[in-house]
Design a protein around this motif. Structure first.
Motif, PDB file in Angstrom:
ATOM      1  N   SER A 175      80.060  45.751 122.754  1.00  0.00           N
ATOM      2  CA  SER A 175      80.003  45.309 121.237  1.00  0.00           C
ATOM      3  C   SER A 175      78.523  45.146 120.896  1.00  0.00           C
ATOM      4  N   ALA A 176      77.614  44.796 121.627  1.00  0.00           N
ATOM      5  CA  ALA A 176      76.363  44.827 121.236  1.00  0.00           C
ATOM      6  C   ALA A 176      75.590  45.978 120.816  1.00  0.00           C
ATOM      7  N   TYR A 195      77.180  45.988 112.482  1.00  0.00           N
ATOM      8  CA  TYR A 195      78.554  45.093 112.769  1.00  0.00           C
ATOM      9  C   TYR A 195      79.289  46.008 114.007  1.00  0.00           C
ATOM     10  N   ALA A 196      79.912  45.467 114.824  1.00  0.00           N
ATOM     11  CA  ALA A 196      80.930  46.088 115.542  1.00  0.00           C
ATOM     12  C   ALA A 196      81.891  45.080 116.267  1.00  0.00           C
ATOM     13  N   ILE A 231      77.872  36.132 117.345  1.00  0.00           N
ATOM     14  CA  ILE A 231      78.773  36.583 118.177  1.00  0.00           C
ATOM     15  C   ILE A 231      80.111  35.713 118.387  1.00  0.00           C
ATOM     16  N   VAL A 232      81.000  36.347 118.033  1.00  0.00           N
ATOM     17  CA  VAL A 232      82.422  35.431 117.868  1.00  0.00           C
ATOM     18  C   VAL A 232      83.271  36.115 119.102  1.00  0.00           C
ATOM     19  N   PRO A 233      83.482  35.123 120.269  1.00  0.00           N
ATOM     20  CA  PRO A 233      84.246  35.430 121.488  1.00  0.00           C
ATOM     21  C   PRO A 233      85.753  35.257 121.190  1.00  0.00           C
ATOM     22  N   PRO A 234      86.628  36.005 121.965  1.00  0.00           N
ATOM     23  CA  PRO A 234      87.835  36.123 121.722  1.00  0.00           C
ATOM     24  C   PRO A 234      88.490  34.455 121.952  1.00  0.00           C
ATOM     25  N   LEU A 273      89.594  40.480 120.953  1.00  0.00           N
ATOM     26  CA  LEU A 273      88.791  41.069 119.948  1.00  0.00           C
ATOM     27  C   LEU A 273      87.237  40.173 120.097  1.00  0.00           C
ATOM     28  N   LEU A 274      85.896  41.030 120.211  1.00  0.00           N
ATOM     29  CA  LEU A 274      84.739  40.541 120.469  1.00  0.00           C
ATOM     30  C   LEU A 274      84.005  40.995 119.031  1.00  0.00           C
ATOM     31  N   TYR A 275      83.645  40.153 118.280  1.00  0.00           N
ATOM     32  CA  TYR A 275      82.691  40.680 117.169  1.00  0.00           C
ATOM     33  C   TYR A 275      81.387  40.337 117.178  1.00  0.00           C
TER      34      TYR A 275
END
Lengths: 165, 430
Positions: B73-74, B344-345, B371-374, B353-355
């Motif tokens: 994601s990063a 963004y990814a 960072i928004v973890p599942p 989903l990991l944002y």
């Protein structure tokens, strides 16, 4: 199958949680002393990873922090090939699924190394970011000395067995 | 008034440290709280002031179970910002390393954390005494995932070979070859796993979830795709913040994520991916799904163990495809130059989903990270499952009821340590 004389030392613990680092400190000090009589590894203690590591050697020494109510720095040596783990909480592994479970699992599945010895060092402070307590650090030195002696003895036994064979 | 409280002070067999509290009054479930009490991890704050190139190694430390998801994601978010497109064999290698992580994580959850719920054991160790062959199969299967991580990541835990633009070192073809043989065995073992878990006894509970996952144009999602839902959402990762928001709740250090539009909860993870991308699975994974009784839509969260097994088959299949078609790249990474902007990814961690979002200055220093973890995204949905389902289990004796509640949490394979978030503190000093 692991070679019959392969020896592995596994330091277990979370390096970020105070005294839980004890097992890894033992491993680090052995590595720094250019110790060559065994393969020295470190791991955070997740049970399946530990199980996979233990399968690679016939003789395994596990070093971990533990909580049993004894004074901090107390060292316990348990020969797991002949006895079961005493009631204690080892390490601060995730899943609550760590060294004790890895040993039980290996025992259930018949994959415990031919010789498996645990050194458990009683910890006091497992806070995130805390340093290793001085008493525990001193115990780490004692375990390093004990391991070196034990490895010497193991070597001698092996040579005697070889020469008498 | 009759009152019953189900309290699990320390929830076992989940990643991290959490607890559960359910209050029942007059035969009705009044409240359900999944408490996360791990300390905040501060990763978003750690990243500020660092050079962007350090990001993959820092975020890998967020989780020992799914470091690749954080790294992927990063690097994708930073490449989005820096205008870099990673394609060809390097893109395929990223799918391969993701396969390794999915195999490792899914198999650990299936065999050691979740299966004991269905077979009536306190844990994997107790289960191993009666189901030694199955547990051995699971451990061998997980090991194949570890080996992929070891080879591509440089080591199994907290891999070090991932960088923005690709990898520090790309493997030679001959290095990948031995993995293929192991993966062929693993694919069969994954099929056996799917058949094994399909024999479990599943509670018949369903909810009409809002499923959210990535959906790429022509593959099952790992690293890429639009963020879609079964209610018509179809956005790019750049629009994530416009559609989702995180709020703080008093009983948890993890933020709760909701859809902005109606404040509702949503579900990410295997069930969401499966329902939104069934047509993107490999033919073999689809065939086994049908064989074990999974239709293209599954709303029963207890059957998520079956979906994880299907995704494990897919991961083995996809890993083999990558290895068999791999051509060594000219160089292991695409060149990257810093520039100011926001990137963004979103990728698909095993749990969902990991944002990631990053802001950089012109020298490549990180100004801001999100960072928004599942597990944070799923937490509201998890509590709603408890509220909705536990009422149907109230006839059970207390111990069985408590186990059912824990099983309901474990359906999610919550990764509590990654869900803990930096708590924003506003101070009025006037």
């Amino acid at each position: 199958m692991p070679a019959s004389d392969s020896v592995m030392i596994i330091g277990v613990g979370n390096p970020e949680r105070g005294d839980d680092r004890a097992g890894r400190e033992v491993a680090r000090r052995l590595k720094l002393s250019r110790f060559a009589k065994a393969q020295v590894l470190e791991t955070e203690g997740e049970a399946t990873t530990l199980l996979a590591l233990m399968e690679k050697s016939a003789v395994v020494f596990l070093i971990d922090a533990c909580v049993s109510g004894a004074p901090p720095g107390t060292i316990r040596r348990v020969d797991l090939t002949h006895s079961v783990l005493p009631e204690a909480r080892y390490g601060v592994s995730s899943h609550g699924f760590g060294l004790a479970e890895a040993v039980s699992l290996a025992s259930s599945l018949g994959t415990l190394p031919r010789r498996c010895v645990l050194y458990a060092i009683e910890g006091r402070n497992f806070d995130v970011g805390a340093p290793v307590s001085p008493t525990v650090s001193a115990a780490v030195d004692d375990v390093v000395s004990s391991l070196l002696e034990e490895l010497d003895a193991h070597d001698q036994n092996r040579h005697q067995t070889c020469s008498s064979a | 008034m009759t009152r019953k409280t189900i309290k699990v002070d320390l929830l076992a067999r989940v990643e991290g440290e959490g607890a559960l509290k359910i209050v029942v009054r007059d035969g009705k479930v009044k409240s359900a709280e999944f408490n996360i009490f791990e300390p905040p991890r501060f990763f978003e704050a750690f990243l500020r002031g660092r050079h962007f190139a350090e990001t993959p190694d820092i975020v890998a430390r967020i989780c020992g179970i799914c470091p690749i998801a954080y790294q992927m994601s990063a690097v994708h978010a930073l490449e989005n910002l820096l205008g870099v497109e990673v394609s060809g064999p390097l893109r395929d290698l990223r799918r391969l390393i993701y396969c390794g992580e999915w195999i490792e994580s899914h198999v650990l959850h299936i065999y050691m954390l979740h299966a004991p719920d269905f077979l009536g054991y306190d844990g994997g160790v107790q289960m191993a005494r009666d189901h030694g062959a199955a547990v051995t199969r699971g451990l061998q299967l997980k090991k194949v995932g570890n080996e992929i991580l070891q080879l591509l990541g440089g080591r199994e835990i907290h891999p070090v070979n991932v960088r923005v633009g690709g990898f520090h070192r790309a493997p030679r073809k001959r290095e990948l070859r031995p993995l293929a043989e192991k993966l062929k065995w693993a694919r069969e073992a994954a099929i056996e796993t799917a058949r094994w878990v399909s024999t479990f006894d599943f509670p018949e509970r369903e909810r009409d979830y809002i499923f959210v996952s990535l959906r790429p144009a022509d593959e099952y999602p790992f690293n890429a795709g639009r963020i879609v839902s079964n209610r018509g959402l179809d956005i790019s990762a750049a629009d994530y913040d416009a559609h989702f928001e995180e709020t703080h709740v008093s009983h948890s250090t993890a933020l709760h994520s909701h859809l902005r539009e109606d404040g509702g909860s949503y579900l990410t993870g295997p069930l969401a991916r499966f329902n939104l991308n069934f047509d993107r699975l490999s033919p073999l994974a689809r065939e086994v799904a049908r064989e074990i009784g999974l239709a293209a839509t599954c709303r029963n969260p207890y059957r998520s163990i079956m979906v994880r097994a299907i995704e494990t088959i897919y991961a083995c299949d996809e890993a083999l495809r990558v290895i068999e078609t791999y051509e060594e790249p000219d160089r292991p990474f695409a060149p990257v130059e810093p520039r100011a902007g926001v990137g963004y990814a979103a990728t698909e961690a095993p749990r969902g989903l990991l944002y990631h979002r990053y802001g950089l200055d012109a020298q490549g220093t990180i100004l801001d990270a999100q960072i928004v973890p599942p597990t944070s995204q799923n937490q509201a949905c998890l509590e709603e499952d408890l509220l909705d389902f536990v009422g149907g289990f109230l006839h059970l004796p207390d111990d069985d009821l408590r186990r059912r509640c824990e099983q309901t949490v474990r359906n999610y394979d919550p990764c509590i340590s990654c869900a803990t978030h930096f708590l924003r503190l506003e101070m009025d000093r006037s």
